[in-house]
Design an enzyme around this catalytic site. Structure first.
Site, PDB file in Angstrom:
ATOM      1  N   ARG A  56       1.768   0.949  -1.955  1.00 32.91           N
ATOM      2  CA  ARG A  56       2.919   0.049  -1.926  1.00 32.91           C
ATOM      3  C   ARG A  56       2.642  -1.282  -1.244  1.00 32.91           C
ATOM      4  O   ARG A  56       2.954  -2.354  -1.785  1.00 32.91           O
ATOM      5  CB  ARG A  56       4.113   0.724  -1.243  1.00 32.91           C
ATOM      6  CG  ARG A  56       4.880   1.633  -2.171  1.00 32.91           C
ATOM      7  CD  ARG A  56       5.503   2.790  -1.422  1.00 32.91           C
ATOM      8  NE  ARG A  56       4.511   3.822  -1.272  1.00 32.91           N
ATOM      9  CZ  ARG A  56       4.327   4.818  -2.129  1.00 32.91           C
ATOM     10  NH1 ARG A  56       5.135   4.941  -3.149  1.00 32.91           N
ATOM     11  NH2 ARG A  56       3.363   5.696  -1.963  1.00 32.91           N
ATOM     12  N   THR A  57       2.057  -1.230  -0.054  1.00 34.07           N
ATOM     13  CA  THR A  57       1.894  -2.481   0.703  1.00 34.07           C
ATOM     14  C   THR A  57       0.941  -3.423  -0.026  1.00 34.07           C
ATOM     15  O   THR A  57       1.245  -4.601  -0.244  1.00 34.07           O
ATOM     16  CB  THR A  57       1.385  -2.177   2.134  1.00 34.07           C
ATOM     17  OG1 THR A  57       2.286  -1.239   2.725  1.00 34.07           O
ATOM     18  CG2 THR A  57       1.331  -3.432   2.975  1.00 34.07           C
ATOM     19  N   LYS A  83     -22.697  -1.881   6.267  1.00 37.21           N
ATOM     20  CA  LYS A  83     -23.955  -2.248   6.948  1.00 37.21           C
ATOM     21  C   LYS A  83     -23.732  -2.356   8.446  1.00 37.21           C
ATOM     22  O   LYS A  83     -24.563  -2.903   9.171  1.00 37.21           O
ATOM     23  CB  LYS A  83     -24.442  -3.599   6.436  1.00 37.21           C
ATOM     24  CG  LYS A  83     -24.718  -3.673   4.969  1.00 37.21           C
ATOM     25  CD  LYS A  83     -25.145  -5.110   4.626  1.00 37.21           C
ATOM     26  CE  LYS A  83     -25.186  -5.354   3.141  1.00 37.21           C
ATOM     27  NZ  LYS A  83     -25.293  -6.793   2.845  1.00 37.21           N
ATOM     28  N   ARG A 104      -4.970  -4.166   6.717  1.00 39.85           N
ATOM     29  CA  ARG A 104      -4.559  -2.801   7.075  1.00 39.85           C
ATOM     30  C   ARG A 104      -5.803  -2.041   7.544  1.00 39.85           C
ATOM     31  O   ARG A 104      -6.802  -1.977   6.813  1.00 39.85           O
ATOM     32  CB  ARG A 104      -3.943  -2.083   5.880  1.00 39.85           C
ATOM     33  CG  ARG A 104      -3.856  -0.586   6.110  1.00 39.85           C
ATOM     34  CD  ARG A 104      -3.119   0.132   5.021  1.00 39.85           C
ATOM     35  NE  ARG A 104      -1.698  -0.150   5.066  1.00 39.85           N
ATOM     36  CZ  ARG A 104      -0.782   0.602   4.444  1.00 39.85           C
ATOM     37  NH1 ARG A 104      -1.149   1.653   3.745  1.00 39.85           N
ATOM     38  NH2 ARG A 104       0.481   0.296   4.519  1.00 39.85           N
ATOM     39  N   HIS A 132       4.035  -1.529  11.553  1.00 34.23           N
ATOM     40  CA  HIS A 132       4.012  -1.882  10.134  1.00 34.23           C
ATOM     41  C   HIS A 132       5.212  -2.805   9.894  1.00 34.23           C
ATOM     42  O   HIS A 132       6.198  -2.432   9.256  1.00 34.23           O
ATOM     43  CB  HIS A 132       4.126  -0.596   9.311  1.00 34.23           C
ATOM     44  CG  HIS A 132       3.765  -0.739   7.866  1.00 34.23           C
ATOM     45  ND1 HIS A 132       3.639  -1.965   7.234  1.00 34.23           N
ATOM     46  CD2 HIS A 132       3.494   0.193   6.915  1.00 34.23           C
ATOM     47  CE1 HIS A 132       3.326  -1.771   5.974  1.00 34.23           C
ATOM     48  NE2 HIS A 132       3.222  -0.474   5.754  1.00 34.23           N
TER      49      HIS A 132
HETATM   50  C1  NCD Z   1       3.426   4.008   5.198  1.00 35.03           C
HETATM   51  C2  NCD Z   1       2.209   3.588   5.992  1.00 35.03           C
HETATM   52  O1  NCD Z   1       1.167   3.276   5.433  1.00 35.03           O
HETATM   53  O2  NCD Z   1       2.348   3.561   7.209  1.00 35.03           O
HETATM   54  N1  NCD Z   1       3.337   3.703   3.849  1.00 35.03           N
HETATM   55  C3  NCD Z   1       3.715   2.454   3.424  1.00 35.03           C
HETATM   56  O3  NCD Z   1       3.101   1.462   3.726  1.00 35.03           O
HETATM   57  N2  NCD Z   1       4.818   2.361   2.688  1.00 35.03           N
HETATM   58  C4  NCD Z   1       3.868   5.388   5.469  1.00 35.03           C
HETATM   59  C5  NCD Z   1       2.903   6.518   5.374  1.00 35.03           C
HETATM   60  O4  NCD Z   1       1.732   6.369   5.017  1.00 35.03           O
HETATM   61  O5  NCD Z   1       3.337   7.638   5.653  1.00 35.03           O
END
Ligand code: NCD
Length: 299
Positions: A56-57, A83, A104, A132
């Site tokens: 999603r992100t 590396k 991320r 997040h």
């Molecule tokens: C979440 C995350 O990555 O923290 N997912 C997201 O970005 N919508 C939640 C999760 O992984 O449980």
């Protein structure tokens, strides 16, 4: 230069939400065949450096950029971390190739290096079990779109409160807006605190007492990849029966056994709408990142 690394001060949340609503309206008009142009990312490049699994992100940021006529480059799996390159060197290098980037990682932003060395704004797309922020903005936008408000709500959060970063960011914003939290799962880390308006539920029986008063039921999965250990919970018909008819059932997704797909058609279950809202919200974030005036304070 404007980074979005943590949620600190959302005093201008209204302004942000109205920008996200504008973006949402533009997307709906387009879905209905109208030719509405929004090209504020034209000639800009977004980098997505997702070193942890992401659907999603990453996709919603990339889609947001594409919908505003921008371009995206993303890190390959066979990048130089194989590396032994440090994360801070990778981030510093990528920041030279793009106009903004989403990162991320499994590690906290404190390990991302010195922000003064970054050549472009950096957005936190999830740092380990810490924060997040863009998911929290998506969650709040979804609540606001559905309920017309985001203040003074009764919010039950069930699942991995300790390791679930979306919960940390959500609580950290909505606590400024008179939310009453009911928490059931494991504990919030001290850094994310317990606030005056927080009730910790000891058992599912306690949950049954509060569900009839809930505006938003927010579920999360156990973050097994980070050693998360929340008690096993599964949303049941019994829970749904006593939840108010105008409440919302939300989940940042992906889901596991806590949320059975048999509930997907219930009008209160809006988690796919929630993930769809990730696009207009991230369009608004990208616009904000490049704005000169400091409309919103999100340090
Ligand atoms: C979440 C995350 O990555 O923290 N997912 C997201 O970005 N919508 C939640 C999760 O992984 O449980």
């Amino acid at each position: 230069m404007r980074n979005l690394l943590k949620v600190r001060d959302f005093s201008a949340l209204d302004t942000f939400l109205s920008k996200a609503s504008d973006m949402d309206r533009i997307l709906s008009l387009r879905e209905n065949g109208h030719d509405v142009a929004i090209d504020s990312m034209k000639s800009r490049v977004l980098g997505t450096l997702h070193l942890e699994p992401s659907t999603r992100t990453q996709m919603s940021f990339e889609s947001a950029m594409a919908r505003m006529d921008g371009k995206v480059v993303r890190i390959a799996d066979n990048n130089s971390s194989l590396k032994g390159e440090s994360l801070s060197d990778t981030i510093q290098t990528m920041s030279q190739y793009v106009d903004a980037m989403v990162v991320r990682t499994t590690s906290y932003i404190e390990k991302w290096g010195d922000p003064k060395k970054w050549d472009c704004p950096v957005i936190n797309g999830g740092d380990g079990d810490a924060e997040h922020p863009t998911q929290a903005l998506t969650d709040i936008y979804t609540i606001y779109k559905r309920l017309g408000e985001y203040s003074g709500l009764n919010i039950a959060i069930i699942g991995d409160l300790e390791k679930g970063r979306t919960v940390h960011s959500l609580v950290n914003i909505l606590r400024y807006f008179d939310a009453q939290f009911f928490l059931y799962g494991n504990d919030l880390p001290d850094t994310y605190g317990r606030y005056a308006n927080t009730v910790v539920l000891e058992s599912e029986d306690d949950l049954f007492d509060v569900l009839p008063e809930i505006d938003v039921l927010y579920l999360t999965r156990t973050q097994f990849e980070r050693g998360g250990s929340a008690p096993l919970f599964q949303l049941s018909e019994g829970h749904m029966e006593i939840l108010p008819h105008d409440s919302l059932v939300m989940h940042p997704m992906p889901r596991t056994s806590e949320l059975n797909p048999k509930f997907d058609d219930d009008p209160r279950c809006i988690y796919f709408e929630q993930s769809k809202n990730g696009v207009p919200v991230r369009m608004a974030i990208l616009d904000w990142i490049f704005e000169d005036d400091k409309l919103y304070i999100i340090a």
